[in-house]
Design a protein around this motif. Structure first.
Motif, PDB file in Angstrom:
ATOM      1  N   VAL A  76       0.520  -1.221   0.129  1.00 58.24           N
ATOM      2  CA  VAL A  76      -0.124  -0.185  -0.048  1.00 58.24           C
ATOM      3  C   VAL A  76       0.699   1.419   0.025  1.00 58.24           C
ATOM      4  CG1 VAL A  76      -1.754   1.213   1.526  1.00 58.24           C
ATOM      5  CG2 VAL A  76      -1.809  -1.041   1.085  1.00 58.24           C
ATOM      6  N   LYS A 107      -7.340  -4.521   2.316  1.00 57.91           N
ATOM      7  CA  LYS A 107      -6.514  -3.388   1.614  1.00 57.91           C
ATOM      8  C   LYS A 107      -7.291  -2.353   0.643  1.00 57.91           C
ATOM      9  CE  LYS A 107      -1.784  -5.323   1.652  1.00 57.91           C
ATOM     10  NZ  LYS A 107      -2.409  -6.119   2.571  1.00 57.91           N
ATOM     11  N   SER A 110      -8.462   1.164   1.577  1.00 56.11           N
ATOM     12  CA  SER A 110      -7.390   2.078   1.319  1.00 56.11           C
ATOM     13  C   SER A 110      -7.060   2.149  -0.494  1.00 56.11           C
ATOM     14  CB  SER A 110      -5.727   1.509   1.865  1.00 56.11           C
ATOM     15  OG  SER A 110      -6.158   1.275   3.570  1.00 56.11           O
TER      16      SER A 110
END
Length: 419
Positions: A76, A107, A110
């Protein structure tokens, strides 16, 4: 002026000239082999400066070089780094990035946030693609899209289907299971099948150029076979989808000079990453032709002399926490730049032992050439892992001159950290 010899050790060293030349060579090789598009991976260097060099902005328009059309990121923070560049430059390659490991639920928020940031800054031109290789991933992507978008702003995830073409790590098989998953993605109202992604990771264990070529040919043959099978399957079920529109992302650093497009696969692109630094394993595979192309080193300091029959060796202050214990087919822990007569034969957390290469290990060590307190440069087995041990890179730019401990530090790069 600060020299490498002045730095506290261990330290990670980048040869900017080698980095730049390696990037240019990769683009030239891809273009020469009929692959006009390059999508570099950022996981090796993890830096803004490295991305800009990989992008080849200064050489844009050079017809002898493949176009850099996007990036691949594996964490990320790496993805965020490329997205920030995309928001700044507002054009490819920074606005087109694949999150290069199979997607997981944790994830998604994000990535969605970064996707909105990128599309807003680029007026809808930027895109983050995710990797899928399991039907459950399609399900939770659809559920997330349903729960986090409105009718006026439907979330559609751009997806690369990862195929296993011989490495047997990530990726779904190119047989029925892969075709069914591709069809599931195509039929989804919340997903768009953008392309196929394969990693020729089994090439890391190949030294013979003929075997390497056979491996890349097999990779391409399996992809082409999959495309043909998928096309037939969709036609038989009356599903309209242009298979030839898919982007086909292939490659690895050791195989990048062997990939060509003899099979005329449409929209093919190459995605190497380790090539920016290379390392000891790439010297072994032949992807890196000489130590002059090595772009990443670990600077260490000699902290021990052991002139006795049991050791006959020196000790340096870079161990597993600076180099990792990644193994290579040729064995040993790392190597000393410019000294093929030496071997790094033993490593623990903070130190590495170095001795002369000899069958009986009794060749006298040249202690006078390596005074206590002096420094030397180590070539890591795997530069991606070694670089990840450091919060800062010390950059030298010696041009065509060889890097040495007397090279001047001209820049400092800070890699992104975390996952």
């Amino acid at each position: 002026m600060m020299l490498l010899d002045d730095l506290p050790t261990p330290a990670f060293i980048v040869d900017k000239h080698a980095f730049q030349q390696n990037c240019k060579a990769a683009r030239a090789a891809a273009a020469k082999n009929g692959i006009p598009r390059l999508r570099p991976h950022v996981k090796t260097h993890k830096t803004i400066e490295g991305c800009i060099i990989q992008a080849g902005i200064d050489s844009a328009g050079d017809k002898s070089l493949a176009d850099v059309i996007g990036f691949v990121a594996s964490t990320v923070p790496e993805l965020s780094m490329v997205v920030k560049l995309g928001c700044e430059y507002k054009r490819k390659p920074f606005t087109d990035v694949i999150f290069g490991i199979p997607i997981c639920k944790s994830k998604l928020l994000s990535i969605q946030s970064m996707s909105h940031e990128l599309t807003s800054a680029t007026h809808g031109e930027g895109c983050i693609h995710v990797i899928v290789d399991n039907p459950q991933q399609v399900t939770f992507l659809e559920e997330f899209a349903q729960q986090n978008t409105s009718d006026e702003n439907t979330q559609r995830w751009s997806v690369f289907l990862k195929l296993d073409t011989g490495y047997h790590r990530a990726g779904i098989t190119c047989e029925k299971a892969g075709v069914n998953l591709a069809t599931q993605i195509i039929n989804s109202t919340h997903l768009v099948l953008k392309g196929l992604y394969t990693h020729c990771g089994h090439s890391y264990n190949i030294q013979d150029s003929g075997v390497m070529k056979e491996t890349t040919n097999q990779d391409h043959s399996m992809i082409l076979g999959f495309l043909n099978t998928l096309r037939s399957h969709l036609k038989s079920s009356n599903r309209k989808f242009d298979v030839s529109s898919l982007s086909i992302s292939v490659g690895s650093t050791p195989s990048m000079f062997s990939h060509d497009n003899a099979l005329k696969i449409p929209n093919i692109e190459l995605h190497p990453g380790n090539y920016v630094f290379y390392d000891r394993q790439q010297l072994w595979t032949g992807a890196c032709s000489s130590e002059k192309s090595i772009g990443g080193f670990v600077l260490s300091r000699i902290i021990g002399h052991y002139d006795d029959e049991h050791r006959n060796a020196i000790m340096v202050d870079a161990g597993a926490t600076a180099l990792t214990k990644e193994s290579t087919p040729q064995g040993s822990m790392c190597s000393v730049l410019g000294r093929p007569d030496l071997e790094c034969y033993r490593m623990s957390q903070e130190i590495t032992m170095i001795r002369c290469k000899s069958e009986d290990c009794v060749k006298p060590f040249p202690f006078q050439e390596f005074p206590l307190g002096s420094t030397l440069l180590l070539i890591p087995n795997h530069s991606c892992l070694a670089a990840a041990c450091f919060d800062e890179y010390h950059v030298v730019d010696g041009g065509t001159n060889s890097v040495s401990t007397e090279s001047e530090v001209v820049e400092r790069w800070c890699p992104v950290k975390g996952w």
